[in-house]
Design a protein around this motif. Structure first.
Motif, PDB file in Angstrom:
ATOM      1  N   CYS A  35      -1.139 -10.537  -7.827  1.00  0.00           N
ATOM      2  CA  CYS A  35      -0.719 -11.455  -9.081  1.00  0.00           C
ATOM      3  C   CYS A  35      -1.994 -12.292  -9.058  1.00  0.00           C
ATOM      4  O   CYS A  35      -2.842 -12.604  -8.044  1.00  0.00           O
ATOM      5  CB  CYS A  35       0.503 -12.471  -8.838  1.00  0.00           C
ATOM      6  SG  CYS A  35       2.064 -11.680  -8.354  1.00  0.00           S
ATOM      7  N   ILE A  84       4.291 -20.090 -13.065  1.00  0.00           N
ATOM      8  CA  ILE A  84       5.050 -19.628 -12.206  1.00  0.00           C
ATOM      9  C   ILE A  84       6.290 -18.913 -12.856  1.00  0.00           C
ATOM     10  O   ILE A  84       6.405 -17.952 -12.165  1.00  0.00           O
ATOM     11  CB  ILE A  84       5.669 -20.961 -11.435  1.00  0.00           C
ATOM     12  CG1 ILE A  84       4.420 -21.418 -10.465  1.00  0.00           C
ATOM     13  CG2 ILE A  84       6.646 -20.436 -10.551  1.00  0.00           C
ATOM     14  CD1 ILE A  84       4.731 -22.593  -9.592  1.00  0.00           C
ATOM     15  N   ASP A  85       6.740 -19.476 -14.009  1.00  0.00           N
ATOM     16  CA  ASP A  85       7.686 -18.794 -14.432  1.00  0.00           C
ATOM     17  C   ASP A  85       7.385 -17.378 -15.084  1.00  0.00           C
ATOM     18  O   ASP A  85       8.277 -16.481 -15.135  1.00  0.00           O
ATOM     19  CB  ASP A  85       8.301 -19.533 -15.708  1.00  0.00           C
ATOM     20  CG  ASP A  85       8.818 -21.034 -15.159  1.00  0.00           C
ATOM     21  OD1 ASP A  85       9.537 -21.187 -14.217  1.00  0.00           O
ATOM     22  OD2 ASP A  85       8.890 -22.037 -16.198  1.00  0.00           O
ATOM     23  N   LEU A 125       7.274 -10.349 -12.423  1.00  0.00           N
ATOM     24  CA  LEU A 125       7.522  -9.588 -11.099  1.00  0.00           C
ATOM     25  C   LEU A 125       8.877  -9.046 -10.800  1.00  0.00           C
ATOM     26  O   LEU A 125       8.859  -7.820 -10.497  1.00  0.00           O
ATOM     27  CB  LEU A 125       7.445 -10.438  -9.614  1.00  0.00           C
ATOM     28  CG  LEU A 125       5.893 -10.903  -9.437  1.00  0.00           C
ATOM     29  CD1 LEU A 125       5.956 -11.992  -8.631  1.00  0.00           C
ATOM     30  CD2 LEU A 125       5.138  -9.830  -8.555  1.00  0.00           C
ATOM     31  N   SER A 126       9.797  -9.707 -11.768  1.00  0.00           N
ATOM     32  CA  SER A 126      11.027  -8.960 -11.675  1.00  0.00           C
ATOM     33  C   SER A 126      11.276  -7.737 -12.891  1.00  0.00           C
ATOM     34  O   SER A 126      11.798  -6.774 -12.498  1.00  0.00           O
ATOM     35  CB  SER A 126      11.892 -10.177 -12.492  1.00  0.00           C
ATOM     36  OG  SER A 126      11.652 -10.336 -13.592  1.00  0.00           O
ATOM     37  N   GLN A 133       7.192 -14.826 -12.284  1.00  0.00           N
ATOM     38  CA  GLN A 133       8.639 -14.581 -11.867  1.00  0.00           C
ATOM     39  C   GLN A 133       9.066 -13.562 -12.647  1.00  0.00           C
ATOM     40  O   GLN A 133       9.651 -12.336 -12.327  1.00  0.00           O
ATOM     41  CB  GLN A 133       9.298 -15.865 -11.739  1.00  0.00           C
ATOM     42  CG  GLN A 133       8.947 -16.500 -10.276  1.00  0.00           C
ATOM     43  CD  GLN A 133       9.959 -17.864 -10.233  1.00  0.00           C
ATOM     44  OE1 GLN A 133      10.453 -18.274 -11.472  1.00  0.00           O
ATOM     45  NE2 GLN A 133      10.044 -18.557  -9.155  1.00  0.00           N
ATOM     46  N   CYS A 185      -1.921 -14.126 -17.186  1.00  0.00           N
ATOM     47  CA  CYS A 185      -1.414 -13.951 -15.833  1.00  0.00           C
ATOM     48  C   CYS A 185      -1.411 -12.308 -15.622  1.00  0.00           C
ATOM     49  O   CYS A 185      -0.931 -11.693 -16.651  1.00  0.00           O
ATOM     50  CB  CYS A 185      -0.035 -14.473 -15.970  1.00  0.00           C
ATOM     51  SG  CYS A 185       0.113 -16.242 -16.082  1.00  0.00           S
ATOM     52  N   ASN A 244       2.615 -14.023  -4.342  1.00  0.00           N
ATOM     53  CA  ASN A 244       3.892 -14.624  -4.559  1.00  0.00           C
ATOM     54  C   ASN A 244       3.563 -15.572  -5.513  1.00  0.00           C
ATOM     55  O   ASN A 244       2.678 -16.400  -5.556  1.00  0.00           O
ATOM     56  CB  ASN A 244       3.994 -15.461  -3.186  1.00  0.00           C
ATOM     57  CG  ASN A 244       5.434 -16.129  -3.194  1.00  0.00           C
ATOM     58  OD1 ASN A 244       5.931 -16.294  -4.210  1.00  0.00           O
ATOM     59  ND2 ASN A 244       6.044 -16.212  -1.990  1.00  0.00           N
ATOM     60  N   ALA A 245       4.615 -15.637  -6.579  1.00  0.00           N
ATOM     61  CA  ALA A 245       4.430 -16.302  -7.754  1.00  0.00           C
ATOM     62  C   ALA A 245       4.428 -17.962  -7.422  1.00  0.00           C
ATOM     63  O   ALA A 245       3.738 -18.665  -7.890  1.00  0.00           O
ATOM     64  CB  ALA A 245       5.763 -16.261  -8.685  1.00  0.00           C
ATOM     65  N   MET A 246       5.202 -18.217  -6.060  1.00  0.00           N
ATOM     66  CA  MET A 246       5.491 -19.725  -5.908  1.00  0.00           C
ATOM     67  C   MET A 246       3.905 -20.304  -5.254  1.00  0.00           C
ATOM     68  O   MET A 246       3.922 -21.334  -5.048  1.00  0.00           O
ATOM     69  CB  MET A 246       6.443 -19.910  -4.988  1.00  0.00           C
ATOM     70  CG  MET A 246       7.673 -19.673  -5.446  1.00  0.00           C
ATOM     71  SD  MET A 246       8.089 -20.491  -7.176  1.00  0.00           S
ATOM     72  CE  MET A 246       8.098 -22.186  -6.815  1.00  0.00           C
TER      73      MET A 246
END
Length: 397
Positions: free
Chosen positions: A246, A146-147, A153-154, A150, A190, A11-13
């Protein structure tokens, strides 16, 4: 000397919002392969010198390589008797690399099994990810890791959609974004991966190699026949994201990030190199393997990294200007070719013998059985082999 710490999550968060410097969008270099790589999706030819000039995945020129940015895909399989074609053709690995003044994108996919449709899946996966990353990373102005995660992942959605639309089957995927952190002389890596295509980092200061994606097989005896996850039509039109991962780690200037398919990484495995034995495979490996030391899964992974580190340390010392992405690529490709050469030559000779005129069906079956048994006595794994590398640092516009 210790290896850098790697942080993992799905999870990115879950990651800290570590700040990054603004990503500069000017493209310095980009390359893709094998042959036309992702360009092949819009072409009916295999000659790279006939590539069109139209931009693809946001990049106009996919033919510029640097000492700091390079990749290669090749086949380690033996030739079919009396043919220039190799078993396993076409190569189902695909890579793409893009370098900018203070950031880079690296993507590798390894189509699962042989044939045009796994290759199509790999091409679509790389194209879909690179296209999304080349647009969203620079349109949305990410300010933290985090950005970045995200956006990465998208991009899997675009990759998956393209695979299904173009009737690909399944493929692994490993993508990495290198960015400059706000702290002076600090860079970040990343990584998002599905399947068993690993991401490594050669650390310039220590000469050691770490695997950023090692969490996927930490403490486990990996089954080399199972990728653990994949994009594409795994169940119906759905992917298998069971080992989606991740990863983040800090980098320094001069470090080299490199992604590989398992045709590279497995040929540094101490069992495949026949340095040690795997208790579960001693019967398959033959009598010679039984006298070798047996090691734990953890020690086996440590030895793989030691083998990589040793090779690259030698390549670094042999170069007047030190190791770079091009020299790293050359070193690992040479290693896997040399390691598998005896096995490949033996199998090619046996294939010609099996196809010799006058042999009965029974004699052919006997030769095939003997070949299958004898090949396990040779080190190395025949596979498609890909490495894509980038050396961390600022590039002049």
């Amino acid at each position: 000397m210790a290896r850098a710490k790697v942080l993992w999550s799905v999870n990115a968060m879950d990651f800290k919002a570590l700040p990054i410097r603004s990503l500069i969008s000017t493209v310095i270099a980009a390359c893709t392969g094998p042959i036309a790589g992702i360009r092949q999706l819009q072409m009916d030819i295999d000659e790279p010198d006939r590539m069109q000039d139209a931009p693809l995945a946001g990049i106009a020129n996919w033919n510029k390589r640097l000492l700091q940015l390079d990749g290669e895909s090749m086949s380690l399989y033996h030739h079919i008797a009396n043919s220039s074609t190799r078993y396993g053709d076409p190569i189902a690995d695909v890579y793409a690399l893009v370098a900018r003044p203070n950031n880079a994108i690296l993507v590798v996919a390894d189509g699962c099994n042989w044939g045009p449709r796994p290759r199509q899946a790999a091409r679509c996966a790389v194209h879909g990810c690179v296209s999304d990353l080349n647009s969203k990373l620079f349109e949305s102005s990410p300010s933290t890791i985090i950005d970045i995660f995200q956006i990465m992942l998208s991009s899997l959605n675009g990759a998956q959609r393209l695979i299904v639309q173009n009737e690909g089957t399944t493929t692994t995927l490993c993508m990495a974004v290198v960015c400059e952190m706000t702290k002076s002389h600090d860079w970040g890596l990343c990584v998002v991966s599905v399947g068993d295509s690993p991401c490594f980092v050669w650390q310039k200061k220590t000469g050691l190699v770490l695997e950023a994606t090692s969490k996927n097989h930490e403490g486990q005896d990996r089954d080399m026949r199972d990728s653990g996850g994949c994009l594409g039509a795994n169940v119906g039109t759905n992917p298998d994201l069971s080992n989606l991962l991740c990863c983040f780690t800090h980098l320094s200037e001069g470090d080299i990030v490199f992604l590989t398919s398992d045709g590279i990484s497995d040929n540094f495995d101490p069992v495949i190199m026949q340095q040690v034995s795997d208790p579960l495979q001693e019967y398959e490996m033959g009598k010679g393997a039984a006298v070798l030391e047996s090691v734990s899964a953890k020690r086996r992974q440590e030895m793989l990294l030691e083998n990589l580190s040793g090779l690259l340390r030698q390549a670094d010392s042999n170069s007047d200007n030190g190791l770079n992405a091009f020299l790293l690529k050359e070193a690992v490709i040479s290693h896997v070719i040399d390691l598998t050469d005896a096995k490949r030559q033996y199998m090619e000779a046996q294939e010609k013998e099996i196809e010799r005129e006058g042999l009965t069906a029974s004699e052919k079956r006997k030769l095939i059985k003997e070949m299958q048994k004898t090949t396990t006595m040779y080190p190395g794994k025949l596979d498609h082999a890909t490495v894509a590398a980038y050396q961390v640092g600022h590039l002049a516009i």
